[in-house]
Scaffold this active site. Structure first.
Site, PDB file in Angstrom:
ATOM      1  N   HIS A   1     -63.058 102.716 -74.529  1.00 15.62           N
ATOM      2  CA  HIS A   1     -64.095 102.012 -75.289  1.00 15.62           C
ATOM      3  C   HIS A   1     -63.756 100.517 -75.382  1.00 15.62           C
ATOM      4  O   HIS A   1     -64.603  99.663 -75.167  1.00 15.62           O
ATOM      5  CB  HIS A   1     -64.197 102.545 -76.723  1.00 15.62           C
ATOM      6  CG  HIS A   1     -64.686 103.954 -76.842  1.00 15.62           C
ATOM      7  ND1 HIS A   1     -64.036 104.914 -77.578  1.00 15.62           N
ATOM      8  CD2 HIS A   1     -65.781 104.579 -76.345  1.00 15.62           C
ATOM      9  CE1 HIS A   1     -64.708 106.053 -77.533  1.00 15.62           C
ATOM     10  NE2 HIS A   1     -65.769 105.877 -76.782  1.00 15.62           N
TER      11      HIS A   1
ATOM     12  N   LYS B   1     -73.799 116.492 -86.637  1.00 16.39           N
ATOM     13  CA  LYS B   1     -72.526 116.747 -85.962  1.00 16.39           C
ATOM     14  C   LYS B   1     -71.381 116.266 -86.837  1.00 16.39           C
ATOM     15  O   LYS B   1     -71.291 115.086 -87.152  1.00 16.39           O
ATOM     16  CB  LYS B   1     -72.508 115.983 -84.628  1.00 16.39           C
ATOM     17  CG  LYS B   1     -71.568 116.566 -83.605  1.00 16.39           C
ATOM     18  CD  LYS B   1     -71.767 115.903 -82.255  1.00 16.39           C
ATOM     19  CE  LYS B   1     -70.581 115.027 -81.903  1.00 16.39           C
ATOM     20  NZ  LYS B   1     -70.783 114.237 -80.676  1.00 16.39           N
TER      21      LYS B   1
ATOM     22  N   ARG C   1     -67.825 107.085 -66.680  1.00 20.01           N
ATOM     23  CA  ARG C   1     -66.473 107.442 -66.239  1.00 20.01           C
ATOM     24  C   ARG C   1     -66.497 108.180 -64.910  1.00 20.01           C
ATOM     25  O   ARG C   1     -65.736 107.907 -64.025  1.00 20.01           O
ATOM     26  CB  ARG C   1     -65.780 108.322 -67.285  1.00 20.01           C
ATOM     27  CG  ARG C   1     -65.296 107.556 -68.485  1.00 20.01           C
ATOM     28  CD  ARG C   1     -65.007 108.459 -69.638  1.00 20.01           C
ATOM     29  NE  ARG C   1     -66.254 109.011 -70.165  1.00 20.01           N
ATOM     30  CZ  ARG C   1     -66.376 109.633 -71.310  1.00 20.01           C
ATOM     31  NH1 ARG C   1     -65.315 109.828 -72.055  1.00 20.01           N
ATOM     32  NH2 ARG C   1     -67.535 110.085 -71.711  1.00 20.01           N
TER      33      ARG C   1
ATOM     34  N   SER D   1     -62.691 110.652 -76.302  1.00 21.16           N
ATOM     35  CA  SER D   1     -62.217 110.896 -77.671  1.00 21.16           C
ATOM     36  C   SER D   1     -61.756 112.341 -77.812  1.00 21.16           C
ATOM     37  O   SER D   1     -60.745 112.624 -78.468  1.00 21.16           O
ATOM     38  CB  SER D   1     -63.340 110.611 -78.673  1.00 21.16           C
ATOM     39  OG  SER D   1     -63.751 109.272 -78.568  1.00 21.16           O
TER      40      SER D   1
END
Ligand code: ADP
Length: 158
Positions: A16, A40, A89, A127
């Site tokens: 990030h 969430k 990614r 993460s």
């Protein structure tokens, strides 16, 4: 120009941070928008995620941190940005990111989404991977800033 970089950042990783720095170089200003998603349950509360980002970006003058709930395009409008920044990614990110970009475009044509490819050495970082490694006591110092590493170690020591 001003870019909005939205995400959960639960927690912030070096991947990030790399995107934030490169976004600042490219666009001049990056607004990091931290998502509060009531549906969430996050590992870290919103306030702590914002503190982690604030600590890691304290030397970058071109950064501002905000929180948001709901639609990214609304947050983009409220913050008067020119574009939305997201990271890619691997191919696995592509389908999901493309869907979000199309959705946002269908909601508001004022904002383009710009993707930056991750640095190769950060391409494995997420993460959730960091949390999994931390949970099993693995080394995470090369994946996240110090404050995040300390928070994760404390969290999983219990
Ligand atoms: P979200 O829950 O919205 O996907 P994340 O915090 O997981 O939020 O990610 C925010 C953005 O940062 C996404 O565009 C994601 O692809 C990107 N990102 C996450 N990890 C990396 C990384 N290691 N390198 C580059 N970009 C990344």
């Amino acid at each position: 120009m001003k870019a909005l970089y939205p995400g959960s950042f639960d927690p912030l990783t070096f991947g990030h941070l790399d995107l934030i720095k490169r976004g600042c170089n490219l666009f001049g200003e990056v607004i990091i928008a931290v998502l509060e998603n009531p549906a969430k349950k996050a590992t870290f509360p919103l306030s702590r995620r914002m503190e982690q980002i604030s600590d890691a970006t304290k030397d970058i003058a071109e950064v501002r941190i905000v929180s948001f709930e709901g639609l990214t395009v609304n947050c983009a409008k409220e913050n008067n940005v020119d574009l939305i920044l997201r990271g890619l990614r691997a191919m696995s990110d592509f389908e999901y990111e493309l869907q979000i970009a199309h959705t946002n475009r269908s909601l508001n044509k004022d904002f383009e989404t710009i993707f930056l490819a991750t640095e190769t050495h950060h391409s494995f970082l997420s993460s959730s991977v960091v949390k999994e490694v931390a949970m099993f006591g693995g080394k995470i110092n090369h994946m996240v800033p110090k404050l995040v590493a300390d928070d994760l170690k404390r969290l999983y020591k219990k």
